[in-house]
Scaffold this motif. Structure first.
Motif, PDB file in Angstrom:
ATOM      1  N   SER A  16      14.401 -38.517   1.476  1.00  0.00           N
ATOM      2  CA  SER A  16      14.389 -38.069   3.599  1.00  0.00           C
ATOM      3  C   SER A  16      15.562 -37.602   4.382  1.00  0.00           C
ATOM      4  O   SER A  16      16.125 -37.066   5.208  1.00  0.00           O
ATOM      5  CB  SER A  16      14.602 -39.108   4.080  1.00  0.00           C
ATOM      6  OG  SER A  16      14.777 -40.595   4.418  1.00  0.00           O
ATOM      7  N   VAL A  35       7.308 -36.623   2.207  1.00  0.00           N
ATOM      8  CA  VAL A  35       6.378 -37.243   2.614  1.00  0.00           C
ATOM      9  C   VAL A  35       5.975 -37.150   3.484  1.00  0.00           C
ATOM     10  O   VAL A  35       6.652 -37.175   4.778  1.00  0.00           O
ATOM     11  CB  VAL A  35       6.558 -39.193   1.912  1.00  0.00           C
ATOM     12  CG1 VAL A  35       5.406 -39.688   2.662  1.00  0.00           C
ATOM     13  CG2 VAL A  35       6.883 -39.693   1.202  1.00  0.00           C
ATOM     14  N   PHE A  36       4.983 -36.487   4.424  1.00  0.00           N
ATOM     15  CA  PHE A  36       4.046 -36.277   4.875  1.00  0.00           C
ATOM     16  C   PHE A  36       3.162 -37.412   5.652  1.00  0.00           C
ATOM     17  O   PHE A  36       1.750 -37.048   5.408  1.00  0.00           O
ATOM     18  CB  PHE A  36       3.782 -34.357   4.893  1.00  0.00           C
ATOM     19  CG  PHE A  36       5.124 -34.110   4.598  1.00  0.00           C
ATOM     20  CD1 PHE A  36       5.364 -33.051   5.463  1.00  0.00           C
ATOM     21  CD2 PHE A  36       4.573 -33.636   3.543  1.00  0.00           C
ATOM     22  CE1 PHE A  36       6.406 -31.996   5.021  1.00  0.00           C
ATOM     23  CE2 PHE A  36       5.814 -32.898   3.131  1.00  0.00           C
ATOM     24  CZ  PHE A  36       6.613 -32.284   3.527  1.00  0.00           C
ATOM     25  N   PHE A  37       3.221 -38.252   5.706  1.00  0.00           N
ATOM     26  CA  PHE A  37       2.448 -39.281   6.723  1.00  0.00           C
ATOM     27  C   PHE A  37       3.153 -40.022   7.586  1.00  0.00           C
ATOM     28  O   PHE A  37       3.823 -40.892   7.099  1.00  0.00           O
ATOM     29  CB  PHE A  37       2.001 -40.623   5.164  1.00  0.00           C
ATOM     30  CG  PHE A  37       1.027 -41.227   4.856  1.00  0.00           C
ATOM     31  CD1 PHE A  37       0.098 -40.785   5.728  1.00  0.00           C
ATOM     32  CD2 PHE A  37       1.202 -42.767   5.016  1.00  0.00           C
ATOM     33  CE1 PHE A  37      -0.961 -41.817   6.452  1.00  0.00           C
ATOM     34  CE2 PHE A  37      -0.036 -43.408   5.400  1.00  0.00           C
ATOM     35  CZ  PHE A  37      -1.073 -42.617   5.727  1.00  0.00           C
ATOM     36  N   PRO A  38       2.741 -39.870   8.469  1.00  0.00           N
ATOM     37  CA  PRO A  38       3.659 -40.843   9.271  1.00  0.00           C
ATOM     38  C   PRO A  38       4.051 -41.843   9.789  1.00  0.00           C
ATOM     39  O   PRO A  38       4.767 -42.575  10.090  1.00  0.00           O
ATOM     40  CB  PRO A  38       2.826 -40.569  10.981  1.00  0.00           C
ATOM     41  CG  PRO A  38       2.381 -38.994  10.691  1.00  0.00           C
ATOM     42  CD  PRO A  38       1.947 -38.774   9.133  1.00  0.00           C
ATOM     43  N   SER A  40       4.369 -43.911   6.827  1.00  0.00           N
ATOM     44  CA  SER A  40       5.159 -44.502   5.757  1.00  0.00           C
ATOM     45  C   SER A  40       6.998 -44.224   6.105  1.00  0.00           C
ATOM     46  O   SER A  40       7.051 -43.195   7.520  1.00  0.00           O
ATOM     47  CB  SER A  40       5.376 -43.389   4.892  1.00  0.00           C
ATOM     48  OG  SER A  40       6.513 -43.865   3.624  1.00  0.00           O
ATOM     49  N   HIS A  43       8.406 -40.756   5.860  1.00  0.00           N
ATOM     50  CA  HIS A  43       8.000 -39.735   6.652  1.00  0.00           C
ATOM     51  C   HIS A  43       8.890 -39.050   7.283  1.00  0.00           C
ATOM     52  O   HIS A  43       9.894 -39.397   7.630  1.00  0.00           O
ATOM     53  CB  HIS A  43       7.404 -39.751   7.743  1.00  0.00           C
ATOM     54  CG  HIS A  43       6.446 -38.829   8.466  1.00  0.00           C
ATOM     55  ND1 HIS A  43       5.394 -38.136   8.135  1.00  0.00           N
ATOM     56  CD2 HIS A  43       6.916 -37.672   9.596  1.00  0.00           C
ATOM     57  CE1 HIS A  43       5.300 -36.984   8.703  1.00  0.00           C
ATOM     58  NE2 HIS A  43       6.046 -37.147   9.932  1.00  0.00           N
ATOM     59  N   THR A  66       0.339 -35.456   0.626  1.00  0.00           N
ATOM     60  CA  THR A  66      -0.023 -35.776   2.118  1.00  0.00           C
ATOM     61  C   THR A  66      -1.389 -36.624   1.741  1.00  0.00           C
ATOM     62  O   THR A  66      -1.631 -37.623   0.449  1.00  0.00           O
ATOM     63  CB  THR A  66      -0.806 -34.756   1.748  1.00  0.00           C
ATOM     64  OG1 THR A  66      -2.021 -33.992   1.020  1.00  0.00           O
ATOM     65  CG2 THR A  66       0.533 -33.313   2.049  1.00  0.00           C
TER      66      THR A  66
END
Length: 216
Positions: A16, A35-38, A40, A43, A66
């Motif tokens: 990130s 990572v596209f997962f709020p 996490s 994210h 995702t």
């Protein structure tokens, strides 16, 4: 220590920041995961991911992770980030995996959670619709995340598998070499195992992981 004759592909997931992404590439990672997962702690926004992908492009393969993403979310990621791979880490059906692959036009890997050998049957329907199966540990019942929980499983259950696969779940610089030896994995994936706290990657741990994965 000698290098393996066929060193496994290494993916560092949940990056990130520019510094830790640079550390992963410098260490020799083959793939970097965004990572596209709020939910996490790893994210990243599309804007962050675009900058990180531009930094990595041509130096390491870019993987967008995702979790049960909608078509709209997939389209947004493809437009902004242009990843080389999509990693589907939710409850996507084989039909959904095939649809995402056709829609995105990139390589797709599907994560399958394992706890016992009986769980391997869940991977079979995905064999014809995905470019790679990623075997991860089943998350604890009270876990908020489908992956990145730092949980391992019995690697011996993977021995009968002939097709190349990626191994994840509880890997770290201390155990990745043994995990590869026991499982026969052609690729390994790490996230929490190279962190000092959830979401905070450590350059020294990343370098140690890549080195350990590729050495006997």
């Amino acid at each position: 220590m000698s290098l393996r004759s066929e060193a496994p592909l290494v993916k560092i997931c949940g990056l990130s920041t520019p510094d830790t992404l640079e550390a992963a590439i410098t260490a020799g990672a083959d793939q970097i995961g965004l990572v596209f997962f709020p939910k996490s702690p790893r994210h990243v926004s599309l804007e962050q991911a675009r900058a990180l992908a531009d930094q990595a492009r041509g130096r390491a393969a870019i993987v967008g992770l995702t979790v049960d993403a909608t078509d709209g979310a997939i389209d947004a990621i493809m437009e902004a980030v242009r990843p080389d791979w999509l990693q589907l880490h939710g409850s996507e059906t084989p039909e959904r995996v095939a649809a995402v692959k056709q829609r995105a036009g990139v390589f797709v890997m599907k994560a399958v959670g394992l706890a016992t050998a009986a769980d391997l049957a869940a991977a079979e329907p995905y064999a014809q619709v995905t470019d790679r199966i990623l075997f991860d540990a089943k998350p604890p019942k009270d876990a908020a995340l489908p992956g990145g929980n730092g949980v391992a499983f019995d690697w011996t259950i993977l021995k009968p598998i002939d097709e190349p696969f990626m191994l994840s779940g509880g890997l770290s610089p201390d155990n990745v070499a043994e995990a590869v030896r026991i499982s026969g994995a052609a690729a390994v994936d790490v996230s929490s195992g190279v962190e000092t706290e959830p979401g905070r990657k450590d350059a020294a741990l990343i370098a140690a992981f890549v080195h350990a994965a590729r050495c006997r």
